[in-house]
Write a protein that holds these residues in place. Sequence first.
Motif, PDB file in Angstrom:
ATOM      1  N   MET A   1      37.436  40.129  29.474  1.00 29.91           N
ATOM      2  CA  MET A   1      37.790  39.306  30.614  1.00 29.91           C
ATOM      3  C   MET A   1      37.771  37.843  30.176  1.00 29.91           C
ATOM      4  O   MET A   1      36.836  37.388  29.536  1.00 29.91           O
ATOM      5  CB  MET A   1      36.801  39.564  31.743  1.00 29.91           C
ATOM      6  N   LYS A   2      38.803  37.154  30.565  1.00 28.57           N
ATOM      7  CA  LYS A   2      38.917  35.718  30.282  1.00 28.57           C
ATOM      8  C   LYS A   2      38.279  34.929  31.424  1.00 28.57           C
ATOM      9  O   LYS A   2      38.159  35.407  32.551  1.00 28.57           O
ATOM     10  CB  LYS A   2      40.380  35.310  30.153  1.00 28.57           C
ATOM     11  N   VAL A   3      37.904  33.695  31.129  1.00 22.49           N
ATOM     12  CA  VAL A   3      37.233  32.832  32.103  1.00 22.49           C
ATOM     13  C   VAL A   3      38.039  32.715  33.398  1.00 22.49           C
ATOM     14  O   VAL A   3      37.478  32.747  34.487  1.00 22.49           O
ATOM     15  CB  VAL A   3      36.963  31.443  31.476  1.00 22.49           C
ATOM     16  N   PHE A   4      39.375  32.607  33.312  1.00 22.37           N
ATOM     17  CA  PHE A   4      40.165  32.425  34.524  1.00 22.37           C
ATOM     18  C   PHE A   4      40.029  33.604  35.482  1.00 22.37           C
ATOM     19  O   PHE A   4      40.300  33.470  36.664  1.00 22.37           O
ATOM     20  CB  PHE A   4      41.636  32.156  34.214  1.00 22.37           C
ATOM     21  N   GLY A   5      39.581  34.753  34.989  1.00 26.98           N
ATOM     22  CA  GLY A   5      39.442  35.931  35.830  1.00 26.98           C
ATOM     23  C   GLY A   5      38.212  35.932  36.713  1.00 26.98           C
ATOM     24  O   GLY A   5      38.137  36.714  37.662  1.00 26.98           O
ATOM     25  N   PHE A   6      37.237  35.070  36.425  1.00 25.19           N
ATOM     26  CA  PHE A   6      36.017  35.065  37.243  1.00 25.19           C
ATOM     27  C   PHE A   6      35.503  33.678  37.593  1.00 25.19           C
ATOM     28  O   PHE A   6      34.480  33.547  38.243  1.00 25.19           O
ATOM     29  CB  PHE A   6      34.901  35.879  36.564  1.00 25.19           C
ATOM     30  N   MET A   7      36.232  32.645  37.207  1.00 29.29           N
ATOM     31  CA  MET A   7      35.799  31.281  37.538  1.00 29.29           C
ATOM     32  C   MET A   7      35.964  31.021  39.037  1.00 29.29           C
ATOM     33  O   MET A   7      36.681  31.726  39.736  1.00 29.29           O
ATOM     34  CB  MET A   7      36.638  30.266  36.768  1.00 29.29           C
TER      35      MET A   7
END
Length: 148
Positions: A1-7
């Motif tokens: 999971m990349k940061v944009f997916g949970f920021m």
Amino acid sequence: MKVFGFMVSADAVIKCAPDATIRSVADQILTNKISAVVVVSGTAPVGIITKTDLTKAYVAGASLDDKADSIMSKELKTVKHDLPRDDAAKIFAQGRIHHAIVIGENGEFAGLISAWDIAKECVLDQKAWPYYRHEGDVKVHVTSPKTQ
């Protein structure tokens, strides 16, 4: 999971102006049950105030009427929006930080992540297999507990 997916997206991040009072920042933190407020000038982050900063200000005898920019952390830690979660976790551990500003693909303020967000994302990856999750607008079928 990349940061944009949970920021937390920049639109949803709780923000204040540099001339906001410490009282208003503390009220925002308590009311919204969050651990930090991003200080912005226009739309650009110029600082962050965390619960730790508020505690330090209290111990130092700051007035609740003092301005936010007098207690904010000005050295902002940043991560790119497409950084993998585990790489973000390493940055947090090595830098002993709890919050980072997320920078979008064009260098803009895209959002905020916290150590709690990273921990919560790790827990989601340990759920029952297989399952579906969303990465942005894409539905991803996760078939093994390997970190992504």
